[in-house]
Each structure stands twice: as structure tokens, then as C-alpha cells.
Design a protein around this motif. Sequence first.
Motif, mmCIF file in Angstrom:
data_model
loop_
_atom_site.group_PDB
_atom_site.id
_atom_site.type_symbol
_atom_site.label_atom_id
_atom_site.label_comp_id
_atom_site.label_asym_id
_atom_site.label_seq_id
_atom_site.Cartn_x
_atom_site.Cartn_y
_atom_site.Cartn_z
ATOM 1 N N MET A 295 11.363 16.542 -4.053
ATOM 2 C CA MET A 295 12.295 16.944 -5.111
ATOM 3 C C MET A 295 13.216 15.800 -5.513
ATOM 4 N N LEU A 296 13.388 14.819 -4.629
ATOM 5 C CA LEU A 296 14.256 13.685 -4.946
ATOM 6 C C LEU A 296 13.548 12.628 -5.784
ATOM 7 N N PHE A 297 12.220 12.741 -5.886
ATOM 8 C CA PHE A 297 11.441 11.723 -6.583
ATOM 9 C C PHE A 297 11.524 11.895 -8.095
ATOM 10 N N LYS A 298 11.644 10.782 -8.789
ATOM 11 C CA LYS A 298 11.667 10.778 -10.250
ATOM 12 C C LYS A 298 10.385 10.108 -10.752
ATOM 13 N N PRO A 299 9.423 10.911 -11.203
ATOM 14 C CA PRO A 299 8.121 10.350 -11.616
ATOM 15 C C PRO A 299 8.228 9.293 -12.711
ATOM 16 N N ALA A 300 9.317 9.346 -13.484
ATOM 17 C CA ALA A 300 9.458 8.384 -14.585
ATOM 18 C C ALA A 300 9.459 6.948 -14.093
ATOM 19 N N ILE A 301 9.773 6.735 -12.803
ATOM 20 C CA ILE A 301 9.840 5.373 -12.281
ATOM 21 C C ILE A 301 8.469 4.704 -12.307
ATOM 22 N N LEU A 302 7.395 5.510 -12.249
ATOM 23 C CA LEU A 302 6.044 4.949 -12.298
ATOM 24 C C LEU A 302 5.767 4.274 -13.641
ATOM 25 N N MET A 303 6.385 4.820 -14.698
ATOM 26 C CA MET A 303 6.212 4.249 -16.030
ATOM 27 C C MET A 303 7.261 3.191 -16.330
ATOM 28 N N GLN A 304 8.476 3.425 -15.824
ATOM 29 C CA GLN A 304 9.579 2.517 -16.130
ATOM 30 C C GLN A 304 9.513 1.226 -15.332
ATOM 31 N N VAL A 373 10.645 4.339 -2.521
ATOM 32 C CA VAL A 373 10.137 4.666 -1.187
ATOM 33 C C VAL A 373 9.154 5.829 -1.268
ATOM 34 N N LEU A 374 9.516 6.861 -2.047
ATOM 35 C CA LEU A 374 8.637 8.017 -2.196
ATOM 36 C C LEU A 374 7.334 7.645 -2.900
ATOM 37 N N ALA A 375 7.434 6.807 -3.929
ATOM 38 C CA ALA A 375 6.222 6.373 -4.621
ATOM 39 C C ALA A 375 5.307 5.604 -3.662
ATOM 40 N N GLY A 376 5.905 4.719 -2.868
ATOM 41 C CA GLY A 376 5.127 3.978 -1.873
ATOM 42 C C GLY A 376 4.482 4.893 -0.850
ATOM 43 N N ALA A 377 5.223 5.937 -0.428
ATOM 44 C CA ALA A 377 4.676 6.886 0.542
ATOM 45 C C ALA A 377 3.495 7.653 -0.040
ATOM 46 N N LEU A 378 3.665 8.173 -1.249
ATOM 47 C CA LEU A 378 2.591 8.944 -1.878
ATOM 48 C C LEU A 378 1.313 8.118 -2.027
ATOM 49 N N ILE A 379 1.461 6.910 -2.536
ATOM 50 C CA ILE A 379 0.281 6.077 -2.790
ATOM 51 C C ILE A 379 -0.352 5.612 -1.477
ATOM 52 N N SER A 380 0.460 5.189 -0.511
ATOM 53 C CA SER A 380 -0.089 4.670 0.743
ATOM 54 C C SER A 380 -0.748 5.771 1.573
ATOM 55 N N ILE A 381 -0.150 6.968 1.592
ATOM 56 C CA ILE A 381 -0.746 8.079 2.341
ATOM 57 C C ILE A 381 -2.061 8.505 1.700
ATOM 58 N N ALA A 382 -2.100 8.493 0.355
ATOM 59 C CA ALA A 382 -3.327 8.862 -0.346
ATOM 60 C C ALA A 382 -4.447 7.863 -0.072
ATOM 61 N N LEU A 383 -4.107 6.572 0.065
ATOM 62 C CA LEU A 383 -5.117 5.538 0.288
ATOM 63 C C LEU A 383 -5.484 5.357 1.756
ATOM 64 N N ASN A 384 -4.660 5.897 2.676
ATOM 65 C CA ASN A 384 -4.870 5.644 4.101
ATOM 66 C C ASN A 384 -6.229 6.094 4.627
#
Length: 570
Positions: A295-304, A373-384
Motif C-alpha cells: 500500500m505504500l508503493f507508488k506505481p508511478a515511480i516506474l514511469m517517472q 525499495v518496494l520496486a526492487g523487491a517486487l522485481i527481484s522476487i519475481a526474477l529469483n
Amino acid sequence: MEHNISLITTLAAGFGIALILGFLAERIRMPALVGYLLAGIIIGPGTPGFVADVHLASQLSEIGVMLLMFGVGLHFSLDDLMAVKRIAVPGAVVQMGLATALGMGIAWWWGWSWGSGLIFGLSLSCASTVVLLKALEARGVLDSMNGRIAVGWLVVEDLATVLVLVLLPPLAGILGGSVAAPAAGDTPLWLAIGKTLLQVSAFIALMLVVGRRLLPWLLWQVSRTGSRELFTLAVVATAIGIAYGAAQLFSVSFALGAFFAGMVMRESEFSHRAAEESLPLRDAFSVLFFVSVGMLFKPAILMQQPVHVLGVVAIIILGKSLAALAIVLAFRYPLNTALTVSASLAQIGEFSFILAGLGLALGLLPAEGISLVLAGALISIALNPLLFAAVEPLRRWILRRSALARGLEARGDPYAELPMSTGRQYLQGQVVLVGYGRVGRRIASELAARGIPYVVAEQNRELVEQLRKQGVPAVSGDAAEPAVLIQAHIAEAAMLVIATPDPLNVRQMAETARTLNPAIEIVLRTHSEDELVMLRKAALGTVFFGEEELARGMSGHVLARFAPQAGGHD
């Protein structure tokens, strides 16, 4: 009829969407944790549509942290850590230091303060124990040497992070935090840190002296009632009660209080039951913890800020992995071990969220930082999972293409071959015992008691060193490699006993041994029915199945007890 049902709404939305997305994540062979984080993003303020109560979710996540850390404490084994301490302790410390330095460097490049960079780097340095355990269990290598090294490494990281969580509040002021810690105020820094460490020491002493006697006694008294719900209630009340009491009386974080509650409860004979009974509740609130983090993650950061996100992912997947690879190889472990540990560390998780959340609360980390940090977690866990799947193909590719890698794999290790003084009885007609864990030790003890010569092949160099000091012939290395079995003189051996539970290499070990010594007798073990069928079809040797042998032993004891009576009725 008007009611304030924000709690029910938050729970219903959080659990419901987490269930759907967690199920979908598992179906595409990703950790369910990814689905839980995505569920939090969907019901959070960063996306349109329904928004759950962020404040309630935050409190629920605190309970999740308590129960999560309680579970870590319940499974924390000092013996397991000590078995791999020579590689796990220096490896974890150096790797965390390098990852933190990389995080600080990239944060400085972005123009952040050094305090923000420190928290950001620390958040990227600690991998997720939950993700690692699930990955190792899925591949059946949790009890292998590689698995034990990876878990021990992460336990050291967890302990180091707990220490950071303790020291961070009193240091917030000097690090540039905008929220002053209550313990600091106008007190000199050294006095604030001293007071914090004194409070933590008092709490730890109380738990070790009083808690390790009181908690087992309490569980024993409750278990005598025969009530399952009372036992579960006692476990949960202990975890949350100690965490809350530690925070109120000793100014210790909820996480540390719950961790020590679990660690002390492990001393009880009811520790396995406590872990089993509390597991559903721990799992449920752990889901809420990951949902609230999402809930703390702001998806807009992926584009910004896509470049910033790529930098974070590069530190997690490349920086940490390469550092771990170099460290493990420097300790003369095989390339397979180095690649396994590297894949284990190429992700971040729960402790990263806890650290980033505390940094945000203390005004040390900008909101952008926790989103990264959340973006890194999501991507790294998905690729692990993909990284783990690539370990063996990558190892073969590297060894085939790189002379340097082959040189490292075959370099002179003093424990990779038997000493010249090894007696003739250990070189011909001996038993080659692969693996010196719980099962291997018992087999070795029985062989020694009957005077049967044996040679141990074991990946843990520390164990090999200890065995040699005791006069036991042993070689260090992965027995799936022909060179290791050759050094154990497999060509002249009478029997190969594979006591390691590593299903990935068992078949390769047996086939290699059969190639080098066609007449050798092979004995294997397994805990999986599917693997049992596969090994018996391959006719590699005599296969012992754990549950089957246990049933035979117990039924044999029962029959031996009643057989005389049965004969008396004839």
C-alpha cells in the motif's frame, strides 16, 4: 444502519485480493509474496479505485512483523549457524557492507543525504529469509550443504539487521532525521546509544535467565489441560505480549522482542508444536504485513524514474550476487555453492521493508526511497526463481567456456585429497560415505563401532577439518564431481553410501560412481515418493525411503513385543 467497518473492509479486501493474486503468482511459478505485494498496491492510495484504511493496515502490519519475527526466532538454530560460521559470518558482513556502500553511492549520485543513503543501502543489503526458504524447499535442497550455507548467511544478515533496528532510533538525529527519537532529545549521542544498548542487554538477560525457564513451564502447564485452542492462545499471547512489553519497558522494537520470544520458546520441548499451532495465524498476519507494505508503493515511480529503478535492481541482482560469488570462491568452496548462495541473495524482502519503514518514520528516508525499495523487491522476487533455475546450466556453461573457472574448480585445496599418510585399509575395500549430517554421523558411528573402514566426502570444509583432526579420512568437495569421488578412491571401494538429501545430485553421484567402479554397491536415501520411484526405476542401487523405514522400525518393535504372546496362544 451505520457502522464503522473500516477494519472489516480492509481485512476483506486485503485477504481476498491477496488470495487471488497469490494463487496466480504460484501458478506461474513465482512466490505468492509477489501477489500479496501487488494486492497492497491495488488497494493502496497509489492506484485509483478502492482505498483501504492505511492507518489500520499499518497497525495490522505491526502484528505481522511480530509474528513473522517470532517465527524466525522459533526456527533460529545456533548449532546450524555455528556449523557454517566460517563462511556465513564474514561472508554476510562483507556482502552487507558492499551492498550498503553501493546503495549509498547511488543515493549520493541522486543528491540524497548520507543518512538517507545509509538507510537505503542497508535496506538493499538484506535478503528475504521467507523467499529463500521457499525457494530451497521447492528444490529439495534446504538440508543440503549449499542450503545450510545460504540459510546461515541470511541468519547472520537478520541478526545484523536486528542490531541496526536497535541502534537506528538513537542515531536518527546525527543521521539527519527530521523526527527525533525519544531516547535522544538533548542527551549526548554516546549516552543515548549506551542507554539503548543497556536496555537491550537488560531485556536479553531477562529473557535468557527468566524467560527460558518461565516460558517452557507455562507451555507445559497449558498443554496439560489438553486444550488445543488454549495452547495456541498461549503461544500467540506470549509472542505479542513479550513484544509489547519489551517496547514499553525496555524501549526495544516489537521485532526484537518477538524474535527473542521465539528464540527462547525454541528451548521448550513444545517448540515444534508451538511453531505448528501458530503457523496459520503467523501466515495470515504475514500476508497483511506484505499487503500493507504494498500500500505504500507508488506505481508511478516506474514511469517517472525508470533509471533509478534499474539502478536499484542492478544493485540487488548483480551487485549483491557478484559480491557473494567472489566471497564464496575466495573461501575455496565449489562454483555450485557460490552460484547457489549468489542466487539466494539476489532479492530483498521483509527486513528491507521493516528497515525502510523505520527510516521513513524517523524522517531519514524520503517517500521515494521506500517506493524504490518496494520496486526492487517486487522485481527481484519475481526474477529469483529464474536465477535458481539457471544455477546448474550456468555452472556448466562457465566451466565449459572459462579456463579460469576450471582452474578455480580444480585448484589445490588442502582438504580436496586424502593425506599421503592415509592407511591402505581406507583406499581399498572401504565404504565411501557422502554427507556427514545427522544421518551420515549415525552411519559413520555404526561403521566405526564395527571396525569397518570408511572415507567421508563432505562439502563443508570445516567439518572435513574436524574429521581429520579426529583421525577420520575425509575429502572436501561436491561428490557429484568425479574428481571428489576419485580422491575418495571410489574405484577400489566396496560400497558408496549417499547420506546427503540433495536430490539434484544424488543420481549424478551414483552414475559417476558406477562409471568409475561398475561393481560397486550403492546405497541411497530419499524423502520423496516421486524420487523413490525414479531412483528405483533407474536401478542405481538400494534406496531407503525415510517414512517407509520408520514404519518398518516401529512395526518391528510392536511385533517383537507381541510375538511371544501370539505364540503362547497356539
